[in-house]
Design a protein around this motif. Structure first.
Motif, PDB file in Angstrom:
ATOM      1  N   GLN A   1       0.826  -1.210   0.000  1.00  0.00           N
ATOM      2  CA  GLN A   1       0.000   0.000   0.000  1.00  0.00           C
ATOM      3  C   GLN A   1       0.855   1.252   0.000  1.00  0.00           C
ATOM      4  OE1 GLN A   1      -3.666   0.139   2.502  1.00  0.00           O
ATOM      5  NE2 GLN A   1      -2.475   1.619   3.653  1.00  0.00           N
TER       6      GLN A   1
ATOM      7  N   SER B   1       3.882   1.515  -1.276  1.00  0.00           N
ATOM      8  CA  SER B   1       4.834   1.541  -2.381  1.00  0.00           C
ATOM      9  C   SER B   1       4.437   2.595  -3.411  1.00  0.00           C
ATOM     10  CB  SER B   1       4.907   0.169  -3.049  1.00  0.00           C
ATOM     11  OG  SER B   1       5.757   0.211  -4.180  1.00  0.00           O
ATOM     12  N   SER B   2       5.423   3.326  -3.906  1.00  0.00           N
ATOM     13  CA  SER B   2       5.168   4.350  -4.929  1.00  0.00           C
ATOM     14  C   SER B   2       5.276   3.793  -6.339  1.00  0.00           C
ATOM     15  CB  SER B   2       6.152   5.515  -4.765  1.00  0.00           C
ATOM     16  OG  SER B   2       7.491   5.045  -4.879  1.00  0.00           O
TER      17      SER B   2
ATOM     18  N   PRO C   1       3.762   1.407  -9.012  1.00  0.00           N
ATOM     19  CA  PRO C   1       2.495   0.702  -9.252  1.00  0.00           C
ATOM     20  C   PRO C   1       2.659  -0.791  -9.501  1.00  0.00           C
ATOM     21  CG  PRO C   1       2.557   2.763 -10.480  1.00  0.00           C
ATOM     22  CD  PRO C   1       3.920   2.571  -9.917  1.00  0.00           C
ATOM     23  N   MET C   2       3.653  -1.180 -10.302  1.00  0.00           N
ATOM     24  CA  MET C   2       3.828  -2.596 -10.620  1.00  0.00           C
ATOM     25  C   MET C   2       4.213  -3.393  -9.375  1.00  0.00           C
ATOM     26  SD  MET C   2       3.039  -3.034 -13.768  1.00  0.00           S
ATOM     27  CE  MET C   2       3.760  -4.640 -14.095  1.00  0.00           C
TER      28      MET C   2
ATOM     29  N   ARG D   1       3.628  -2.514  -6.292  1.00  0.00           N
ATOM     30  CA  ARG D   1       2.465  -2.470  -5.398  1.00  0.00           C
ATOM     31  C   ARG D   1       1.471  -3.567  -5.762  1.00  0.00           C
ATOM     32  NH1 ARG D   1      -2.629   0.078  -5.070  1.00  0.00           N
ATOM     33  NH2 ARG D   1      -3.067   1.014  -3.030  1.00  0.00           N
ATOM     34  N   GLN D   2       1.184  -3.688  -7.046  1.00  0.00           N
ATOM     35  CA  GLN D   2       0.232  -4.693  -7.512  1.00  0.00           C
ATOM     36  C   GLN D   2       0.733  -6.108  -7.231  1.00  0.00           C
ATOM     37  OE1 GLN D   2      -2.733  -4.082  -8.735  1.00  0.00           O
ATOM     38  NE2 GLN D   2      -3.331  -6.157  -9.367  1.00  0.00           N
TER      39      GLN D   2
ATOM     40  N   GLU E   1      -5.113   8.867  -8.001  1.00  0.00           N
ATOM     41  CA  GLU E   1      -4.341   8.594  -6.803  1.00  0.00           C
ATOM     42  C   GLU E   1      -4.405   7.111  -6.461  1.00  0.00           C
ATOM     43  OE1 GLU E   1      -5.786  11.043  -3.691  1.00  0.00           O
ATOM     44  OE2 GLU E   1      -5.411  12.936  -4.755  1.00  0.00           O
ATOM     45  N   ALA E   2      -3.288   6.590  -5.913  1.00  0.00           N
ATOM     46  CA  ALA E   2      -3.260   5.187  -5.512  1.00  0.00           C
ATOM     47  C   ALA E   2      -4.227   4.961  -4.357  1.00  0.00           C
ATOM     48  CB  ALA E   2      -1.839   4.803  -5.104  1.00  0.00           C
ATOM     49  N   ARG E   3      -5.091   3.978  -4.505  1.00  0.00           N
ATOM     50  CA  ARG E   3      -6.071   3.682  -3.462  1.00  0.00           C
ATOM     51  C   ARG E   3      -5.421   2.867  -2.346  1.00  0.00           C
ATOM     52  NH1 ARG E   3     -11.416   4.366  -4.936  1.00  0.00           N
ATOM     53  NH2 ARG E   3     -11.790   4.837  -7.138  1.00  0.00           N
TER      54      ARG E   3
END
Length: 570
Positions: free
Chosen positions: A35, A37-38, A40-41, A43-44, A321-323
């Motif tokens: 959550q 992590s900046s 995206p990959m 984080r996913q 924005e990242a949820r």
């Protein structure tokens, strides 16, 4: 490792339970790292790995007989799995209800009540489980957490009856039974988790706050749409005071502004719209509502400026924005409804609003430019699915051409108007019947648009006015004649009185050319129509026809009639 540990003794059972709990806590921490992590990959991937780990852990726990000592951990793992799964999927799926069902069945299994499974649906299973929960106080925190997830699922699927029953059962010892969902949600007090309880991604109390805000906003928006303004104001205030992220707060403040505008409090409405603009970068809804507010106040300059800013705002591509990996308020809200007053549409739809308002308020030059921009988008294929906003209903594409031509004529650009009209005719005139005897069938057919003949006739009407502006009277008469011919062919005899506007245009032009016989014949026809019983003609004219009416105002028409009555033409 869990599968390899023997379970024949109490010590080994406790050892496995500790290992499983440690695994749960480790997976929750992993999800929280994802959550933050900046990237995206990454984080996913971390979140997906945590989800698969929880799935495997849940399978291990379900491989054991249901016992009261293991169930707090098992129910917590179910809650963590559902929370992460719903977040990654951005919604609740039907198989998540099966996970809830299996958790409830495991609770009932410890009490020997397997017969209560699903005879009365999932709500019946909940009713049976909550009845026995008084005998199992150690399960209450996890059961309330699972109930919160069930409430979220039922809210998103609009099963509000079951949701009400569930909340009434959860709060039966805390207050008298109520039918008001907001009251029930505010009354519900999930028991606090023990300090040594397994880690959770989101606790029951936080989930309750999310549910309260989501339901208050959903209810307030529905009440706003149906016109229950005082109730809407109360519900939206409740949403604004709750666990409301900034992106949603923009929507809530905008809805409050809409509500107050409709209640006749424009200054208070404006304060909320300003607050909405300050809250974040989602400026579309408050700018659209600001334009409506200024229109209501008669401040045309501010209205047009708001629409210009709206077009600009919708042209900017924003990175979402990242949820958080939680059940958030937005996850419990329905898909945006185009009929909602908060729906601001696309940039081209906003551009249409700006163009039409410029035309309606006498800013013809600006309107012409905006309409040409829209037509350029259509003709180069970059906006293949253009459809203006549905509130109020916008025109279809042929009417957009007609409005553009009317704006160009109004701006003194007759030659450009003729070009637009020719383009429209090339796209529509082939749909018209070629022989007179086919017109009766054409009136009844439904395959092509029933408005096609009226669009083509309106195109000839606008061409006639453009030729008048260019000083070409003969060409103008030719176009007006085509307009009337199409109208008389396409319109049943008992409906001919929607044709008078074009007729007066033609009558004026014939008189100027001193073509007395044709003018007299047309005048007599118009006189005969005025003697017929008049139908109720209170309808909303398309914008391009409203613009045409502005070119021959009622006083001019009356003057023309008086001249015919007093002259020697008759």
């Amino acid at each position: 490792m869990a599968h390899q540990t023997p379970l024949g003794s109490s010590a080994s059972h406790v050892s496995c339970l500790d290992l499983w709990r440690e695994k749960n806590d480790q997976l929750v921490r992993q999800a929280k790292v994802a959550q933050d992590s900046s990237l995206p990959m990454r984080r996913q991937q971390l979140a997906q790995d945590a989800l698969e780990g929880l799935r495997g852990l849940l399978c291990s726990l379900r491989g054991l007989p249901a016992t009261v000592s293991v169930l707090p951990l098992e129910l917590t793992v179910i809650c963590n799995f559902i929370t992460l799964r719903a977040n990654l999927a951005q919604g609740f799926t039907e198989d998540l209800a099966q996970d809830i069902q299996q958790g409830l069945e495991r609770v009932l299994e410890t009490q020997g009540q397997l017969e209560a499974r699903l005879e009365h649906g999932l709500w019946g299973l909940w009713d049976s489980t909550l009845r026995v929960s008084s005998l199992l106080p150690e399960l209450l925190p996890a059961l309330h957490h699972l109930a919160g997830l069930q409430a979220a699922l039922w809210l998103t699927t609009n099963r509000l009856g079951d949701l009400t029953l569930l909340l009434q059962t959860l709060t039966v010892s805390q207050s008298r039974a109520s039918e008001d969902m907001l009251v029930l949600l505010k009354t519900w007090r999930p028991p606090a988790e023990e300090s040594d309880a397994p880690l959770t991604l989101q606790d029951a109390r936080g989930l309750r706050d999310v549910l309260l805000t989501a339901f208050a906003y959903r209810q307030g928006l529905q009440e706003l749409i149906t016109g229950s303004l005082p109730k809407a104001l109360s519900s939206l205030h409740e949403a604004a005071s709750g666990l409301c992220p900034r992106s949603l707060l923009v929507q809530v403040y905008t809805a409050l502004g809409t509500c107050l505008r409709k209640m006749g409090s424009p200054q208070r409405a404006l304060l909320y719209l300003v607050a909405a603009l300050k809250e974040g970068s989602t400026w579309g809804p408050p700018l659209l509502e600001a334009s409506r507010l200024y229109q209501q106040l008669g401040n045309i300059a501010a209205e047009i400026e708001s629409l210009e800013l709206l077009v600009e705002a919708l042209s900017i591509t924003r990175i979402p924005e990242a949820r958080q990996l939680l059940i958030e308020v937005e996850l419990l809200l329905p898909q945006p409804d185009p009929a909602s007053p908060l729906h601001c549409g696309t940039q081209s739809q906003a551009k249409y609003l700006l163009a039409s308002r410029c035309l309606q308020t006498g800013r013809a030059a600006d309107a012409a430019e905006h309409y040409l921009d829209l037509l350029a988008l259509l003709l180069d294929g970059s906006e293949p699915k253009f459809s203006p906003p549905p509130c109020p209903p916008g025109p279809c594409v042929p009417e957009l051409f007609l409005e553009a031509a009317a704006a160009l004529i109004q701006a003194g650009r007759a030659q450009d108007a003729l070009t637009v009209c020719e383009e429209l005719l090339s796209r529509t005139s082939f749909l018209l019947p070629k022989r007179p005897r086919l017109w009766e069938d054409a009136r009844r057919r439904t395959k092509e648009s029933p408005h096609c003949s009226h669009w083509v006739s309106a195109t000839h009407l606008l061409q006639g006015q453009a030729w008048v502006q260019l000083g070409a009277q003969k060409e103008a008469i030719s176009e007006y004649s085509r307009c009337l011919e199409l109208l008389f062919r396409a319109t049943p005899k008992d409906k001919e009185q929607g044709n008078q506007d074009a007729s007066y245009h033609l009558l004026q032009t014939l008189r100027r050319l001193d073509r007395r016989d044709e003018a007299t014949a047309l005048w007599r026809r118009l006189e005969a129509q005025t003697e017929l019983p008049q139908e109720n003609t209170a309808w909303s004219l398309p914008l391009y026809l409203e613009t045409c009416l502005g070119w021959i105002r009622p006083p001019d028409r009356e003057t023309l009639c008086e001249e015919f009555q007093t002259s020697g033409d008759l």
